[in-house]
Design a protein around this motif. Structure first.
Motif, PDB file in Angstrom:
ATOM      1  N   PRO A  92       0.919  -1.206  -0.010  1.00 35.62           N
ATOM      2  CA  PRO A  92       0.052   0.117   0.021  1.00 35.62           C
ATOM      3  C   PRO A  92       0.839   1.229  -0.041  1.00 35.62           C
ATOM      4  N   HIS A  93       2.034   1.188   0.270  1.00 37.33           N
ATOM      5  CA  HIS A  93       3.149   2.397   0.255  1.00 37.33           C
ATOM      6  C   HIS A  93       4.066   2.367  -0.671  1.00 37.33           C
ATOM      7  N   ALA A  94       3.791   1.614  -1.484  1.00 39.06           N
ATOM      8  CA  ALA A  94       5.090   1.708  -2.691  1.00 39.06           C
ATOM      9  C   ALA A  94       4.724   2.693  -3.693  1.00 39.06           C
ATOM     10  N   GLY A  95       3.571   3.425  -3.766  1.00 38.91           N
ATOM     11  CA  GLY A  95       3.414   4.288  -4.732  1.00 38.91           C
ATOM     12  C   GLY A  95       4.162   5.471  -4.726  1.00 38.91           C
ATOM     13  N   THR A  96       4.652   6.302  -5.909  1.00 39.84           N
ATOM     14  CA  THR A  96       5.214   7.630  -5.990  1.00 39.84           C
ATOM     15  C   THR A  96       4.435   8.479  -6.734  1.00 39.84           C
ATOM     16  N   SER A  97       3.409   8.556  -7.182  1.00 41.23           N
ATOM     17  CA  SER A  97       2.694   9.293  -7.967  1.00 41.23           C
ATOM     18  C   SER A  97       1.754  10.368  -7.241  1.00 41.23           C
ATOM     19  N   LEU A  98       1.531  11.282  -7.668  1.00 45.76           N
ATOM     20  CA  LEU A  98       1.120  12.543  -6.811  1.00 45.76           C
ATOM     21  C   LEU A  98      -0.057  12.995  -7.754  1.00 45.76           C
ATOM     22  N   THR A  99      -1.146  13.494  -7.158  1.00 45.16           N
ATOM     23  CA  THR A  99      -2.511  14.221  -7.885  1.00 45.16           C
ATOM     24  C   THR A  99      -1.651  15.629  -8.109  1.00 45.16           C
ATOM     25  N   GLU A 132       0.774  17.603  -5.379  1.00 47.31           N
ATOM     26  CA  GLU A 132       2.061  17.947  -5.715  1.00 47.31           C
ATOM     27  C   GLU A 132       2.222  19.506  -5.734  1.00 47.31           C
ATOM     28  N   ALA A 133       1.265  20.260  -5.658  1.00 50.23           N
ATOM     29  CA  ALA A 133       1.268  21.735  -5.868  1.00 50.23           C
ATOM     30  C   ALA A 133       1.713  22.409  -4.450  1.00 50.23           C
ATOM     31  N   GLY A 134       1.347  21.758  -3.556  1.00 50.54           N
ATOM     32  CA  GLY A 134       1.567  22.092  -2.023  1.00 50.54           C
ATOM     33  C   GLY A 134       2.597  21.664  -1.431  1.00 50.54           C
ATOM     34  N   THR A 144       6.204  20.525   0.535  1.00 50.51           N
ATOM     35  CA  THR A 144       7.308  21.317   0.836  1.00 50.51           C
ATOM     36  C   THR A 144       8.699  20.661  -0.134  1.00 50.51           C
ATOM     37  N   ASP A 145       9.516  21.173  -0.168  1.00 49.66           N
ATOM     38  CA  ASP A 145      10.787  20.771  -0.959  1.00 49.66           C
ATOM     39  C   ASP A 145      11.230  19.504  -0.320  1.00 49.66           C
ATOM     40  N   ARG A 146      11.256  19.320   0.873  1.00 54.63           N
ATOM     41  CA  ARG A 146      11.732  17.969   1.477  1.00 54.63           C
ATOM     42  C   ARG A 146      10.450  17.209   1.213  1.00 54.63           C
ATOM     43  N   ALA A 147       9.406  17.279   1.109  1.00 60.32           N
ATOM     44  CA  ALA A 147       8.352  16.236   1.001  1.00 60.32           C
ATOM     45  C   ALA A 147       8.304  15.792  -0.628  1.00 60.32           C
ATOM     46  N   ARG A 148       8.758  16.610  -1.369  1.00 60.70           N
ATOM     47  CA  ARG A 148       8.721  16.197  -2.724  1.00 60.70           C
ATOM     48  C   ARG A 148       9.654  15.314  -2.914  1.00 60.70           C
ATOM     49  N   LEU A 149      10.701  14.895  -2.270  1.00 60.87           N
ATOM     50  CA  LEU A 149      11.578  13.742  -2.204  1.00 60.87           C
ATOM     51  C   LEU A 149      10.793  12.553  -2.049  1.00 60.87           C
ATOM     52  N   LEU A 150       9.505  12.563  -1.133  1.00 63.47           N
ATOM     53  CA  LEU A 150       8.903  11.302  -0.974  1.00 63.47           C
ATOM     54  C   LEU A 150       9.665  10.524   0.058  1.00 63.47           C
ATOM     55  N   PRO A 151      10.220  11.098   1.218  1.00 64.62           N
ATOM     56  CA  PRO A 151      10.888  10.288   2.103  1.00 64.62           C
ATOM     57  C   PRO A 151      10.293   9.232   2.781  1.00 64.62           C
ATOM     58  N   ASP A 152       9.125   9.360   2.863  1.00 72.18           N
ATOM     59  CA  ASP A 152       8.276   8.139   3.651  1.00 72.18           C
ATOM     60  C   ASP A 152       7.822   7.158   2.792  1.00 72.18           C
ATOM     61  N   THR A 153       8.425   7.052   1.557  1.00 69.42           N
ATOM     62  CA  THR A 153       7.745   5.996   0.681  1.00 69.42           C
ATOM     63  C   THR A 153       8.481   4.550   1.014  1.00 69.42           C
ATOM     64  N   ASP A 154       7.610   3.583   0.750  1.00 72.09           N
ATOM     65  CA  ASP A 154       8.265   2.270   0.818  1.00 72.09           C
ATOM     66  C   ASP A 154       8.863   2.013  -0.406  1.00 72.09           C
ATOM     67  N   TRP A 155      10.194   2.458  -0.373  1.00 74.60           N
ATOM     68  CA  TRP A 155      10.666   2.239  -1.800  1.00 74.60           C
ATOM     69  C   TRP A 155      11.470   0.965  -1.867  1.00 74.60           C
ATOM     70  N   HIS A 156      11.238   0.889  -3.364  1.00 78.62           N
ATOM     71  CA  HIS A 156      11.675  -0.456  -3.938  1.00 78.62           C
ATOM     72  C   HIS A 156      11.017  -1.824  -3.567  1.00 78.62           C
ATOM     73  N   ILE A 157       9.825  -1.672  -2.861  1.00 76.37           N
ATOM     74  CA  ILE A 157       9.266  -2.776  -2.414  1.00 76.37           C
ATOM     75  C   ILE A 157       8.708  -4.031  -3.405  1.00 76.37           C
ATOM     76  N   PRO A 158       8.176  -3.269  -4.641  1.00 79.22           N
ATOM     77  CA  PRO A 158       7.889  -4.144  -5.630  1.00 79.22           C
ATOM     78  C   PRO A 158       9.071  -4.910  -6.337  1.00 79.22           C
ATOM     79  N   ALA A 159      10.415  -4.218  -6.088  1.00 78.62           N
ATOM     80  CA  ALA A 159      11.500  -5.006  -6.791  1.00 78.62           C
ATOM     81  C   ALA A 159      12.150  -6.079  -5.541  1.00 78.62           C
ATOM     82  N   PHE A 190       1.169  10.333   0.654  1.00 76.34           N
ATOM     83  CA  PHE A 190       0.522  11.703   0.693  1.00 76.34           C
ATOM     84  C   PHE A 190      -0.413  12.078   0.109  1.00 76.34           C
ATOM     85  N   VAL A 191      -1.079  11.330  -1.128  1.00 81.29           N
ATOM     86  CA  VAL A 191      -2.136  11.412  -1.557  1.00 81.29           C
ATOM     87  C   VAL A 191      -3.118  10.880  -0.745  1.00 81.29           C
TER      88      VAL A 191
END
Length: 269
Positions: free
Chosen positions: A18-25, A29-31, A33-48, A68-69
């Motif tokens: 449920p947390h592997a996604g990186t797409s934004l509406t 995306e418009a709102g 912060t610069d730090r949040a745009r890096l998507l730090p809380d993503t479950d990175w690379h889980i599908p791989a 974040f969506v």
């Protein structure tokens, strides 16, 4: 953008991501912060990381949108899952407490209602439908909710997180024999630290769908990300570390499948 990707398997096992996604509406995306745009809380690379599971016959449900969506592992009414610090259905802070959105730039209520209906509801409908279809075919279903997180986040937990964090909602989401088999699997290896029902006891998905009395066994695994990737941007995949971890993950999934099958076969006698 479809809310999720789905691969249909040939066994009773469904892996949810449920947390592997990186797409934004655009509104989210418009709102950011610069730090949040890096998507730090993503479950990175889980599908791989779990790419081997399709060859095991697992069905796989993977979210496309970022948490974040809308956070797919939180209840629709946003009831807190933990007494300690956490994030909600529509996160407004990062795990470390910094803001997700610039002041006054949060998506409005109408957009969040759309996210709840079109993203959250869609994912959970597919999840429920898949579990029902698996149960109709095999007589029982297994749900493995796959997650990962940075190994050190002082706001959420003290010190360094164990490598493998298994959650069964204090034993309520799967049969006791399944939990004990997973414990034995962890004890049989020495490369990774582990805990069952420690800081991460299972989120909404594990708690809502795990129903062993109704022949649905659910387990969450929260992985410390340092074991397969870099925990700082750009969050690079580390092949050698990942390959070693995948061997343990495969053993855990095989243990889940075999122990649950034994439980269900004993019930059928």
């Amino acid at each position: 953008m479809t809310p999720w990707l789905f691969h249909e398997g040939s066994t009773p096992l469904l892996i949810s991501m449920p947390h592997a996604g990186t797409s934004l509406t655009p509104e989210v995306e418009a709102g950011l912060t610069d730090r949040a745009r890096l998507l730090p809380d993503t479950d990175w690379h889980i599908p791989a990381l779990y790419a081997f599971a399709s060859a095991m016959g697992a069905s796989i449900l993977q979210a496309n949108y970022s948490r974040f969506v809308v956070d797919l592992n939180r209840p629709a009414d946003d009831t807190p899952l933990y007494q300690s610090a956490t994030t909600g259905l529509f996160p407004d802070t990062l795990f470390d407490g910094e803001p997700v959105f610039r002041p006054g730039q949060e998506p409005d209520k109408a957009h969040r209602a759309w996210c709840l209906e079109q993203v959250w509801q869609s994912y959970h409908q597919q999840l429920a439908d898949t579990l029902a279809a698996i149960k109709a075919r095999f007589g029982y279903a297994l749900l493995f909710d796959a997650h990962s997180i940075a190994s050190v986040i002082p706001r959420l937990f003290d010190g360094r997180l164990p490598d493998l964090n298994i959650g069964t909602n204090h034993g309520a989401s799967c049969a006791p024999a399944v939990s004990e088999a997973l414990r034995a699997c962890c004890e049989a290896q020495s490369a990774y630290t582990w805990v069952i029902n420690g800081r991460f006891k299972g989120g909404h998905i594990t708690r809502a769908y795990g129903d062993p009395a109704n022949h649905i066994h659910a387990v969450q695994l929260e992985l410390a990300q340092c074991n397969y990737m870099d925990e700082t941007p750009p969050f690079a995949w580390q092949e050698e570390r990942a390959a070693a971890l995948q061997q343990v993950l495969k053993s855990l999934l095989e243990t889940l499948v075999t122990s649950a099958r034994a439980v269900e076969e004993s019930h059928a006698r």
